[in-house]
Design an enzyme around this catalytic site. Structure first.
Site, short mmCIF file in Angstrom:
data_model
loop_
_atom_site.label_atom_id
_atom_site.label_comp_id
_atom_site.label_asym_id
_atom_site.label_seq_id
_atom_site.Cartn_x
_atom_site.Cartn_y
_atom_site.Cartn_z
N ARG A 33 0.59 -1.24 0.04
CA ARG A 33 0.07 -0.03 0.11
C ARG A 33 0.95 1.33 0.00
NH1 ARG A 33 -3.28 -2.47 -2.19
NH2 ARG A 33 -5.61 -3.03 -1.23
N GLU A 72 -2.67 8.06 -4.64
CA GLU A 72 -3.01 7.70 -5.84
C GLU A 72 -3.88 8.54 -6.86
OE1 GLU A 72 -4.78 3.43 -7.32
OE2 GLU A 72 -3.76 3.33 -5.37
N HIS A 127 -1.20 1.16 -9.95
CA HIS A 127 -1.85 -0.06 -9.18
C HIS A 127 -2.34 -1.13 -9.89
CE1 HIS A 127 -4.08 -0.50 -5.10
NE2 HIS A 127 -3.77 -1.72 -5.75
N1 LIG Z 1 -0.41 -3.54 -5.59
C1 LIG Z 1 -1.32 -4.47 -5.77
O1 LIG Z 1 -1.97 -4.82 -6.75
C2 LIG Z 1 -1.49 -5.37 -4.49
C3 LIG Z 1 -2.28 -6.67 -4.73
C4 LIG Z 1 -2.75 -7.44 -3.77
C5 LIG Z 1 -2.09 -7.15 -2.51
N2 LIG Z 1 -1.56 -6.10 -2.31
C6 LIG Z 1 -1.20 -5.19 -0.79
O2 LIG Z 1 -0.25 -6.47 -0.46
C7 LIG Z 1 -0.45 -6.69 1.11
C8 LIG Z 1 -0.33 -8.05 1.34
O3 LIG Z 1 -0.79 -9.09 0.67
P1 LIG Z 1 -0.50 -10.49 0.96
O4 LIG Z 1 -1.39 -11.44 0.07
O5 LIG Z 1 0.80 -10.73 1.04
O6 LIG Z 1 -1.41 -10.51 2.44
P2 LIG Z 1 -1.05 -11.73 3.61
O7 LIG Z 1 -2.09 -11.33 4.58
O8 LIG Z 1 -0.62 -12.92 3.26
O9 LIG Z 1 0.30 -10.96 4.28
C9 LIG Z 1 0.52 -9.78 5.02
C10 LIG Z 1 1.61 -9.89 5.93
O10 LIG Z 1 1.61 -8.42 6.80
C11 LIG Z 1 2.19 -8.68 7.83
N3 LIG Z 1 2.00 -7.58 8.71
C12 LIG Z 1 0.84 -7.16 9.43
N4 LIG Z 1 1.33 -6.19 10.02
C13 LIG Z 1 2.39 -5.78 9.88
C14 LIG Z 1 3.20 -4.53 10.30
N5 LIG Z 1 2.65 -3.69 11.12
N6 LIG Z 1 4.53 -4.66 9.79
C15 LIG Z 1 5.00 -5.45 8.75
N7 LIG Z 1 4.33 -6.62 8.43
C16 LIG Z 1 2.92 -6.63 8.94
C17 LIG Z 1 1.31 -9.94 8.24
O11 LIG Z 1 1.94 -10.44 9.42
C18 LIG Z 1 1.56 -10.73 7.26
O12 LIG Z 1 2.38 -11.77 7.20
C19 LIG Z 1 -1.81 -6.26 1.05
O13 LIG Z 1 -2.58 -6.29 2.32
C20 LIG Z 1 -2.33 -5.43 -0.07
O14 LIG Z 1 -2.36 -4.05 0.73
C21 LIG Z 1 -1.20 -5.33 -3.44
O1 LIG Z 2 -5.70 -5.25 -2.54
C1 LIG Z 2 -5.56 -5.99 -3.58
O2 LIG Z 2 -6.24 -6.83 -3.93
C2 LIG Z 2 -5.20 -4.79 -4.84
O3 LIG Z 2 -4.40 -3.87 -4.25
C3 LIG Z 2 -6.08 -4.45 -5.88
O4 LIG Z 2 -7.08 -3.56 -5.28
#
Ligand SMILES: NC(=O)c1ccc[n+]([C@@H]2O[C@H](COP(=O)([O-])OP(=O)(O)OC[C@H]3O[C@@H](n4cnc5c(N)ncnc54)[C@H](O)[C@@H]3O)[C@@H](O)[C@H]2O)c1
Ligand SMILES: O=C(O)[C@H](O)CO
Length: 332
Positions: free
Chosen positions: A237, A266, A291
């Site tokens: 994010r 954004e 994004h």
């Molecule tokens: N850019 C994109 O298109 C896109 C797509 C999918 C997800 N994302 C972002 O990526 C993030 C992670 O996705 P994921 O599937 O790996 O999720 P996930 O739930 O598998 O992993 C999230 C991790 O973050 C850790 N976490 C929580 N609080 C934290 C903190 N204070 N400091 C450090 N780590 C912390 C958790 O322990 C967990 O291991 C999502 O929450 C979303 O915001 C972005």
């Molecule tokens: O959170 C997610 O899955 C991606 O950032 C797309 O919104």
């Protein structure tokens, strides 16, 4: 007017809502697809909807307090930072997300941004387009093998990044306060604290979710603690990185470059905006994507099917597979 439960899709962006409609029709529901730009646009649909599905539109407390019939809010994605989960829980409204639909895509995208910066692809490309044919136009480039990659948040995507990065021979360290060292080690990385990650990393890959502890996880103090010339990639994010501090780090040489899929501010979807609105976008050592890290044809289909199936489950009295706030059932 129909008596069927109404499912409001706040801001559909996939051209049509055929996938959702097919799944929800089988659950006896009807779909109302909007292009809401604000909570005001949602207000008139909040009171009688049985479910809401959102992609980018924020569903805040004001909207949720009007939702007297709503049973579930389903986010088409992993992050639920645009839904006021606390307000939903208070009203007994379930919130669901779609997990793991784009783990591969985001990890690939993070590696692509990292490689583009580490191998200075954009410097070379700019130079050659201007008629400059010189290997020095990308200087300095360091060999990747033996360097250190620090991954912030080692969840599903962080682990998938590590899996890919290992092939480049980089040492991988990770910061994640909720994972034990042995789980991190199983994915070929060493668990470190924040200070250790900042001090040791040549490349920092941010994959953090948005929560109060991750807001401005990187700001002036953190950039000052990094290795000079480090490379930053953020496919998590945007607000986890302080935009103003990032600009300073990029213009003073603290950072060699940054690859951002989600800048702190954004630009609004479909609106007219100028890259000059955010000076970061004008820097030559920054690569920005809109994004889009999650995107592939396959991931979008999975997001749509899974989000709609969650709503169908709740509307037909079954528990959702991925509740973000299972405690909402207690307040219902
Ligand atoms: N850019 C994109 O298109 C896109 C797509 C999918 C997800 N994302 C972002 O990526 C993030 C992670 O996705 P994921 O599937 O790996 O999720 P996930 O739930 O598998 O992993 C999230 C991790 O973050 C850790 N976490 C929580 N609080 C934290 C903190 N204070 N400091 C450090 N780590 C912390 C958790 O322990 C967990 O291991 C999502 O929450 C979303 O915001 C972005
Ligand atoms: O959170 C997610 O899955 C991606 O950032 C797309 O919104």
């Amino acid at each position: 007017m129909s008596n069927k439960p109404k499912v409001v899709i706040t801001d559909f962006d996939y051209g049509d809502v055929d996938i959702e409609t097919a799944i929800l029709r089988d659950a006896g529901a009807e779909v109302v697809a909007l292009q809401a730009k604000s909570e005001t646009d949602l207000a008139m649909h909040a009171a009688d909807c049985a479910a809401m599905m959102n992609q980018y539109a924020r569903i805040g407390r004001t909207t949720i307090e009007r939702m007297t019939q709503c049973r579930v809010i389903a986010r088409y994605g992993v992050g639920v930072d645009i839904v006021d989960v606390e307000a939903a829980t208070e009203r007994g409204i379930l919130v669901t997300n779609v997990r793991d639909y784009c783990t591969e895509e985001v990890a690939d995208h993070a590696i692509a941004l990292w490689m583009a910066l580490a191998r200075r692809l954009f410097d070379y490309d700019r130079a050659t387009h201007q008629g400059i044919w010189q290997w020095q136009s990308g200087k300095p480039i360091n060999r990747l093998r033996g360097r250190t990659m620090g991954i912030v948040s080692f969840g599903k995507i962080g682990q998938a990044i590590a899996e890919r990065a290992r092939a480049f021979g980089v040492e991988i360290i990770a910061f994640d306060p909720f994972l034990p060292a042995d789980v991190v080690a199983r994915h070929g990385a060493e668990l470190v604290d924040k200070a250790g990650l900042l001090a040791r990393s040549d490349y920092i890959l941010m994959q953090a979710p948005m929560n109060p502890d991750t807001r401005h996880f990187l700001s002036d103090a953190e950039f000052a603690a990094m290795k000079p010339g480090a490379i930053l990639v953020n496919t998590g994010r945007g607000p986890t990185v302080d935009n103003k501090a990032l600009y300073r780090a990029l213009t003073t040489g603290t950072l060699a470059g940054a690859g951002l899929d989600d800048p702190e501010e954004e630009p609004a979807k479909r609106s007219h905006w100028s890259p000059a609105d955010n000076p970061i976008f004008t820097l030559p050592n920054v690569v920005v994507t809109p994004h889009a890290a999650y995107y592939s044809e396959e991931s979008i289909r999975a997001a749509r099917e899974n989000a709609a199936s969650e709503v169908a489950r709740v509307l037909t009295g079954q528990p959702p597979k991925f509740p973000v706030n299972a405690d909402a059932l207690a307040s219902a």
